[in-house]
Design a protein around this motif. Structure first.
Motif, PDB file in Angstrom:
ATOM      1  N   PHE A 129       0.834  -1.196   0.000  1.00  0.00           N
ATOM      2  CA  PHE A 129       0.000   0.000   0.000  1.00  0.00           C
ATOM      3  C   PHE A 129       0.874   1.254   0.000  1.00  0.00           C
ATOM      4  O   PHE A 129       0.624   2.220  -0.717  1.00  0.00           O
ATOM      5  N   ARG A 130       1.939   1.215   0.820  1.00  0.00           N
ATOM      6  CA  ARG A 130       2.841   2.362   0.894  1.00  0.00           C
ATOM      7  C   ARG A 130       4.206   1.876   1.376  1.00  0.00           C
ATOM      8  O   ARG A 130       4.276   1.030   2.264  1.00  0.00           O
ATOM      9  N   GLU A 131       5.249   2.430   0.782  1.00  0.00           N
ATOM     10  CA  GLU A 131       6.608   2.161   1.274  1.00  0.00           C
ATOM     11  C   GLU A 131       7.260   3.503   1.571  1.00  0.00           C
ATOM     12  O   GLU A 131       7.211   4.417   0.753  1.00  0.00           O
ATOM     13  N   LEU A 132       7.836   3.640   2.759  1.00  0.00           N
ATOM     14  CA  LEU A 132       8.434   4.914   3.134  1.00  0.00           C
ATOM     15  C   LEU A 132       9.692   4.694   3.944  1.00  0.00           C
ATOM     16  O   LEU A 132       9.991   3.569   4.355  1.00  0.00           O
ATOM     17  N   GLU A 133      10.399   5.775   4.161  1.00  0.00           N
ATOM     18  CA  GLU A 133      11.607   5.724   4.973  1.00  0.00           C
ATOM     19  C   GLU A 133      11.222   5.972   6.425  1.00  0.00           C
ATOM     20  O   GLU A 133      10.377   6.811   6.708  1.00  0.00           O
ATOM     21  N   SER A 134      11.855   5.247   7.328  1.00  0.00           N
ATOM     22  CA  SER A 134      11.601   5.467   8.757  1.00  0.00           C
ATOM     23  C   SER A 134      11.922   6.909   9.118  1.00  0.00           C
ATOM     24  O   SER A 134      12.901   7.481   8.637  1.00  0.00           O
ATOM     25  N   PRO A 135      11.114   7.526  10.002  1.00  0.00           N
ATOM     26  CA  PRO A 135      11.435   8.881  10.459  1.00  0.00           C
ATOM     27  C   PRO A 135      12.658   8.904  11.379  1.00  0.00           C
ATOM     28  O   PRO A 135      13.185   9.968  11.676  1.00  0.00           O
ATOM     29  N   LEU A 136      13.115   7.724  11.819  1.00  0.00           N
ATOM     30  CA  LEU A 136      14.284   7.646  12.694  1.00  0.00           C
ATOM     31  C   LEU A 136      15.532   7.414  11.852  1.00  0.00           C
ATOM     32  O   LEU A 136      15.493   6.691  10.856  1.00  0.00           O
ATOM     33  N   LYS A 137      16.644   8.015  12.274  1.00  0.00           N
ATOM     34  CA  LYS A 137      17.835   8.047  11.413  1.00  0.00           C
ATOM     35  C   LYS A 137      18.691   6.777  11.512  1.00  0.00           C
ATOM     36  O   LYS A 137      19.653   6.626  10.772  1.00  0.00           O
ATOM     37  N   TRP A 138      18.352   5.895  12.448  1.00  0.00           N
ATOM     38  CA  TRP A 138      19.166   4.698  12.631  1.00  0.00           C
ATOM     39  C   TRP A 138      18.319   3.446  12.437  1.00  0.00           C
ATOM     40  O   TRP A 138      17.102   3.507  12.353  1.00  0.00           O
ATOM     41  N   GLN A 139      19.004   2.325  12.407  1.00  0.00           N
ATOM     42  CA  GLN A 139      18.378   1.034  12.094  1.00  0.00           C
ATOM     43  C   GLN A 139      17.145   0.759  12.958  1.00  0.00           C
ATOM     44  O   GLN A 139      17.161   0.937  14.164  1.00  0.00           O
ATOM     45  N   THR A 140      16.097   0.288  12.298  1.00  0.00           N
ATOM     46  CA  THR A 140      14.864  -0.067  13.008  1.00  0.00           C
ATOM     47  C   THR A 140      15.058  -1.369  13.767  1.00  0.00           C
ATOM     48  O   THR A 140      15.605  -2.341  13.236  1.00  0.00           O
ATOM     49  N   ARG A 141      14.570  -1.370  15.006  1.00  0.00           N
ATOM     50  CA  ARG A 141      14.664  -2.569  15.837  1.00  0.00           C
ATOM     51  C   ARG A 141      13.289  -3.241  15.973  1.00  0.00           C
ATOM     52  O   ARG A 141      13.175  -4.450  16.049  1.00  0.00           O
ATOM     53  N   VAL A 142      12.232  -2.405  16.047  1.00  0.00           N
ATOM     54  CA  VAL A 142      10.896  -2.957  16.307  1.00  0.00           C
ATOM     55  C   VAL A 142       9.840  -2.026  15.727  1.00  0.00           C
ATOM     56  O   VAL A 142      10.019  -0.806  15.680  1.00  0.00           O
ATOM     57  N   VAL A 143       8.746  -2.640  15.276  1.00  0.00           N
ATOM     58  CA  VAL A 143       7.568  -1.884  14.864  1.00  0.00           C
ATOM     59  C   VAL A 143       6.363  -2.537  15.532  1.00  0.00           C
ATOM     60  O   VAL A 143       6.315  -3.763  15.677  1.00  0.00           O
ATOM     61  N   ALA A 144       5.393  -1.706  15.996  1.00  0.00           N
ATOM     62  CA  ALA A 144       4.205  -2.229  16.693  1.00  0.00           C
ATOM     63  C   ALA A 144       2.993  -1.399  16.299  1.00  0.00           C
ATOM     64  O   ALA A 144       3.047  -0.169  16.337  1.00  0.00           O
ATOM     65  N   CYS A 145       1.903  -2.079  15.904  1.00  0.00           N
ATOM     66  CA  CYS A 145       0.678  -1.380  15.489  1.00  0.00           C
ATOM     67  C   CYS A 145      -0.117  -0.889  16.690  1.00  0.00           C
ATOM     68  O   CYS A 145      -0.192  -1.581  17.714  1.00  0.00           O
ATOM     69  N   PHE A 146      -0.739   0.286  16.546  1.00  0.00           N
ATOM     70  CA  PHE A 146      -1.682   0.756  17.572  1.00  0.00           C
ATOM     71  C   PHE A 146      -2.844  -0.242  17.637  1.00  0.00           C
ATOM     72  O   PHE A 146      -3.272  -0.763  16.601  1.00  0.00           O
ATOM     73  N   PRO A 147      -3.421  -0.460  18.829  1.00  0.00           N
ATOM     74  CA  PRO A 147      -4.571  -1.375  18.927  1.00  0.00           C
ATOM     75  C   PRO A 147      -5.745  -0.964  18.038  1.00  0.00           C
ATOM     76  O   PRO A 147      -6.491  -1.814  17.561  1.00  0.00           O
ATOM     77  N   ALA A 148      -5.886   0.347  17.771  1.00  0.00           N
ATOM     78  CA  ALA A 148      -6.980   0.811  16.903  1.00  0.00           C
ATOM     79  C   ALA A 148      -6.691   0.563  15.427  1.00  0.00           C
ATOM     80  O   ALA A 148      -7.576   0.737  14.576  1.00  0.00           O
ATOM     81  N   GLY A 149      -5.452   0.178  15.099  1.00  0.00           N
ATOM     82  CA  GLY A 149      -5.109  -0.126  13.711  1.00  0.00           C
ATOM     83  C   GLY A 149      -4.944   1.100  12.828  1.00  0.00           C
ATOM     84  O   GLY A 149      -4.906   0.977  11.603  1.00  0.00           O
ATOM     85  N   ASP A 150      -4.820   2.290  13.431  1.00  0.00           N
ATOM     86  CA  ASP A 150      -4.718   3.525  12.626  1.00  0.00           C
ATOM     87  C   ASP A 150      -3.299   4.064  12.551  1.00  0.00           C
ATOM     88  O   ASP A 150      -3.063   5.150  12.018  1.00  0.00           O
ATOM     89  N   GLY A 151      -2.338   3.320  13.089  1.00  0.00           N
ATOM     90  CA  GLY A 151      -0.954   3.780  13.050  1.00  0.00           C
ATOM     91  C   GLY A 151      -0.041   2.776  13.710  1.00  0.00           C
ATOM     92  O   GLY A 151      -0.452   1.656  14.052  1.00  0.00           O
ATOM     93  N   TYR A 152       1.213   3.198  13.915  1.00  0.00           N
ATOM     94  CA  TYR A 152       2.214   2.266  14.447  1.00  0.00           C
ATOM     95  C   TYR A 152       3.337   3.052  15.113  1.00  0.00           C
ATOM     96  O   TYR A 152       3.534   4.245  14.858  1.00  0.00           O
TER      97      TYR A 152
END
Length: 334
Positions: free
Chosen positions: A178-201
């Motif tokens: 659906f969408r591919e983007l760059e992380s807003p953080l400048k260093w390597q991603t360690r973890v991603v977690a969805c909000f319980p409402a499913g509207d973000g992460y």
């Protein structure tokens, strides 16, 4: 450490990679670098009873439960995902249900309107979807780089890969990015977690930062990032190893290589509570389904590489009874 925290009996013999509570009972599953998955029953007293154990041929990297909690799934460095049937635990045997060309970093159960599907994300740069019992995947997504972390709150799937890429998939079209983007953080991603409402992460990086990201463009003015898991003088910076959302309050925890846990409310941008465990890195955490028990592991998290592994590594899993002060949202400041 909080004296009221209970230590899980008969823990793994090597670093803990993942923790997951059953969605409908106080049963805790634990994956470890000792190649095993262990399942414990947590009594109302806080004492734990080891119930089952089964093995992969290499370290276990991820675990998840089916919605009805009858099955446990695990993915490992042996490129395989396995299923354990708690309703019929014959000789602690598990069944292989998925296969990749490289280690499976994440497994997630997806409850779709037409039934349950297992999603497996791998270092082979693919996500595959499996209908249990079918040896070939029912769908495949080609990722830009190898997968590091993945989370699902139907219909949202978010995958974080190498090179700081974030991939968003709408599971009504599961094989399309659906969408591919760059992380807003400048260093390597360690973890991603969805909000319980499913509207973000939420995204956590190796550099002691968390980003809160909304999916809808109209909500993106609410996006923000902040620093955490740092020494008081800010000179020592630690990896954010895990982000775990509270299913009822929408608050969340972060745990880090610095041996601390923080509970946060993203809506008021406040830290609710900080727990200074200080016994070594905390690699992973999990809330039980009621949100009243918070499990966390103490073990080497590999954040400083193989050479820095302590000669006698600590391996513990602790159970912490949550308080309202830690997990309930604060009213917004007037």
């Amino acid at each position: 450490m909080d004296n009221k925290d209970f230590e899980v009996s008969a823990p793994p013999t090597d670093s803990v990679s993942c923790l997951s509570f059953s969605p409908n009972a106080d049963i805790l599953a634990v994956g470890s670098w000792d190649n095993n998955v262990r399942i414990y029953e947590v009594a109302p007293t806080g004492q734990t009873i080891p119930k089952f154990m089964y093995s992969h041929q290499q370290p276990v990297l991820s675990i998840c439960w089916s919605k009805d909690a009858s099955k446990l799934f695990s993915g490992g460095a042996d490129n395989a995902a396995r299923m354990f049937d708690l309703g019929n635990p014959v000789n602690n045997q598990s069944t292989q249900v998925a296969q990749h060309d490289k280690p499976i970093k994440c497994v997630k159960w997806i409850e779709t309107p037409t039934g349950g599907i297992l999603a497996t994300g791998s270092w082979d740069k693919t996500i595959k979807y499996w209908s249990i019992g079918n040896p070939t995947p029912v769908g495949t997504v080609q990722l830009p780089f190898q997968l590091y972390s993945m989370d699902v709150v139907y219909p949202l799937l978010v995958a974080a890969t190498a090179e700081r890429r974030i991939v968003i998939i709408n599971l009504t079209q599961p094989t399309t990015i659906f969408r591919e983007l760059e992380s807003p953080l400048k260093w390597q991603t360690r973890v991603v977690a969805c909000f319980p409402a499913g509207d973000g992460y939420a995204v956590g990086s190796i550099e002691g930062r968390v980003a809160i990201q909304y999916v809808n463009e109209k909500d993106q003015a609410q996006n923000f990032s902040y620093k955490c898991h740092r020494s008081k003088d800010g000179k020592e910076i630690y990896a954010v190893n895990d982000i775990t959302f509270h299913q009822h309050h929408g608050t969340y925890s972060t745990c880090g290589s610095d041996g601390t846990i923080s509970f946060w409310d993203k809506d008021t941008k406040t830290r609710l509570k900080n727990l200074e465990i200080n016994q070594g890195p905390i690699p992973c955490s999990a809330f039980n389904s009621a949100g009243t028990i918070f499990a966390y592991a103490l073990s080497y998290d590999w954040s400083k590489g193989f050479s820095k592994q302590p000669p006698t590594p600590i391996v513990k899993i602790m159970l912490h009874a949550t308080t309202d002060e830690e997990v309930k949202r604060r009213p917004p400041k007037k």
